[in-house]
Design an enzyme around this catalytic site. Structure first.
Site, short mmCIF file in Angstrom:
data_model
loop_
_atom_site.label_atom_id
_atom_site.label_comp_id
_atom_site.label_asym_id
_atom_site.label_seq_id
_atom_site.Cartn_x
_atom_site.Cartn_y
_atom_site.Cartn_z
N LYS A 120 1.00 -1.13 -0.46
CA LYS A 120 0.33 0.22 -0.54
C LYS A 120 0.40 1.82 0.05
O LYS A 120 0.21 2.19 -0.28
CB LYS A 120 -0.66 0.01 1.12
CG LYS A 120 -2.84 -0.71 1.03
CD LYS A 120 -3.82 -0.09 1.90
CE LYS A 120 -4.53 -1.39 1.19
NZ LYS A 120 -5.78 -1.00 2.06
N LYS A 202 -4.64 -10.98 -6.99
CA LYS A 202 -5.74 -11.61 -6.28
C LYS A 202 -6.72 -10.59 -6.66
O LYS A 202 -6.53 -9.30 -7.27
CB LYS A 202 -5.42 -11.16 -4.20
CG LYS A 202 -5.99 -10.12 -4.16
CD LYS A 202 -6.54 -9.72 -2.91
CE LYS A 202 -6.00 -8.43 -1.75
NZ LYS A 202 -6.57 -8.44 -0.55
N LYS A 205 -11.56 -5.14 -4.25
CA LYS A 205 -12.68 -4.33 -4.13
C LYS A 205 -12.46 -2.56 -4.74
O LYS A 205 -12.60 -2.59 -5.69
CB LYS A 205 -12.47 -4.09 -2.61
CG LYS A 205 -13.58 -5.18 -2.09
CD LYS A 205 -14.37 -4.19 -0.27
CE LYS A 205 -13.50 -4.82 0.42
NZ LYS A 205 -12.30 -4.60 1.70
P1 TYM Z 1 -10.44 -7.14 3.84
O1 TYM Z 1 -12.01 -5.62 3.73
O2 TYM Z 1 -9.52 -6.42 2.32
O3 TYM Z 1 -10.96 -8.52 2.62
C1 TYM Z 1 -12.33 -8.68 3.48
C2 TYM Z 1 -11.83 -10.22 3.50
O4 TYM Z 1 -12.21 -10.30 1.83
C3 TYM Z 1 -11.19 -11.71 2.43
N1 TYM Z 1 -10.36 -11.43 0.58
C4 TYM Z 1 -10.54 -12.15 -0.06
N2 TYM Z 1 -10.41 -13.87 -0.07
C5 TYM Z 1 -10.90 -14.40 -1.44
N3 TYM Z 1 -10.27 -13.46 -2.21
C6 TYM Z 1 -9.98 -12.82 -2.54
N4 TYM Z 1 -9.76 -12.10 -3.40
C7 TYM Z 1 -10.16 -12.10 -1.67
N5 TYM Z 1 -10.03 -10.22 -1.11
C8 TYM Z 1 -10.53 -9.93 0.53
C9 TYM Z 1 -9.68 -11.40 2.74
O5 TYM Z 1 -8.37 -12.02 3.68
C10 TYM Z 1 -10.25 -10.46 3.77
O6 TYM Z 1 -10.71 -11.91 5.24
N6 TYM Z 1 -7.95 -6.34 7.01
C11 TYM Z 1 -9.10 -6.67 7.20
C12 TYM Z 1 -9.89 -6.24 7.37
C13 TYM Z 1 -10.64 -6.15 9.08
C14 TYM Z 1 -10.49 -7.10 9.69
C15 TYM Z 1 -10.41 -7.33 11.05
C16 TYM Z 1 -10.58 -8.66 9.35
C17 TYM Z 1 -10.56 -6.00 9.90
N7 TYM Z 1 -10.17 -5.74 11.08
C18 TYM Z 1 -10.25 -8.34 12.35
C19 TYM Z 1 -10.56 -10.33 10.53
C20 TYM Z 1 -9.99 -9.80 11.90
C21 TYM Z 1 -9.50 -6.39 5.55
O7 TYM Z 1 -9.07 -5.45 5.00
O8 TYM Z 1 -10.20 -7.29 4.36
#
Ligand code: TYM
Length: 337
Positions: A120, A202, A205
């Protein structure tokens, strides 16, 4: 969950998602789908990680709307307020309060080694803010605040999860048993769904190429079109293989959506062309997301309900979080009367 307490018999799962864009097929298969299927077995806590999303510059009005839309998407995916606590992270101040104390127990070296921080920073070179590096410490606070047993996430969050475990172990060693050390729950299929345009990266979003992603609220025609345009590999065999990242990704998607083992998918499409397979995957995904899109529209027309569920969730989460925070404050020697 009717009360402000968790059932002591059940294990606790917790997970969050950043509200940017919309929930993608990757988020759904890597995380949200599993939250939905696990919520009846566990005491479940799911939140919109709106504070995490502030590490990148956002247009305030659009950001507020996106976060609200995400809450409606949670409900549309079948997350059930009678079974799970759901809320906006920014409505529960204990997250950031615990983060500060954890900051004082985390080394700059370990935070700056995080792959996502490096990625990032490269992507937003004009805005390498403190939050970007501190992001995984807030995530550790999210998890440890609720004494979570399991954290269902996609593979990209594994390193952050390991940091949360390291912080918990260090704190427990220094101050005595305080936090449960959480485990990750990473699904067998769907843990890393790749971009439809670059199957070595990957699905994200924030991808600016619309053809690279599919959203849970896209209409059928859009979904099928995106799959028809998906980048595939040379050759014609439909099988999982290292030199076939495009077809492997499509097989993984179909397998996770249909709940069929990868080998069964390979067999089902043996001898068929890429074109036929891409359409079949697109149609399967579109069929899965159709009811979600319809439910989403219904929830979006009822903002009062969203506000009610979110307020109730925040109140319950704050009650639970306060228990841990009180304990932590006492352990580190802050005065209380
Ligand atoms: P975020 O918002 O990037 O993604 C949310 C969840 O989706 C999963 N994910 C994927 N899984 C499979 N293939 C993909 N291409 C893919 N892209 C995203 C991510 O692994 C995630 O589970 N930091 C985290 C949010 C967060 C969080 C937490 C998660 C904040 N606090 C505490 C667990 C526990 C994030 O940015 O996820």
């Amino acid at each position: 969950m009717a009360e402000n307490t968790l059932n002591e018999q059940k294990k606790i799962i917790l997970s969050g998602i950043q509200p940017t864009g919309t929930i993608t097929l990757g988020n759904y298969l890597g995380a949200v789908k599993n939250w939905q299927s696990m919520q009846s077995q566990f005491d479940s806590i799911f939140f919109i990680a709106d504070l995490h999303a502030l590490t990148v510059r956002r247009e305030p009005a659009e950001f507020r709307q996106t976060a609200l839309n995400f809450f409606a998407q949670f409900l549309a995916c079948g997350l059930d307020p009678n079974q799970a606590i759901m809320y906006f992270q920014s409505h529960v101040h204990q997250h950031t309060e615990l983060q500060w104390i954890l900051n004082c127990n985390t080394y700059v070296g370990e935070a700056s080694r995080m792959t996502q921080f490096k990625d990032k920073s490269a992507k937003h070179a004009d805005n390498i803010n403190m939050g970007l590096m501190d992001y995984p410490v807030l995530m550790a606070a999210d998890i440890l605040l609720f004494q979570s047993d399991l954290v269902p996430v996609g593979i990209d969050q594994k390193q952050h999860l390991e940091l949360a475990r390291d912080i918990a172990i260090r704190f427990n060693n220094r101050y005595g048993d305080t936090f449960k050390v959480p485990d990750g729950y990473i699904p067998k299929t769907g843990a890393k769904i790749c971009s439809l345009q670059d199957p070595t990266a990957k699905m994200s979003k924030s991808d600016t190429d619309q053809n690279a992603t599919v959203s849970i609220i896209d209409d059928e025609a859009t979904i099928v079109r995106r799959f028809k345009r998906a980048v595939t590999d040379s050759g014609s065999e439909i099988c999982v293989r290292e030199d076939k990242p495009g077809i492997t990704n499509l097989i993984n998607i179909y397998s996770a959506i249909e709940g069929k083992p990868v080998e069964a998918v390979e067999k089902e499409f043996a001898g068929q062309g890429y074109g036929t397979f891409k359409i079949a995957v697109g149609e399967a995904v579109a069929a899965k997301f159709k009811p979600i899109r319809e439910e989403y529209m219904r929830y979006m027309a009822d903002k009062a309900y969203i506000a009610e569920v979110a307020a109730d969730g925040a109140q319950k989460a704050a009650g639970l979080a306060e228990r841990t925070l009180k304990k932590v404050k006492k352990k580190v020697g802050l005065v209380s009367f």
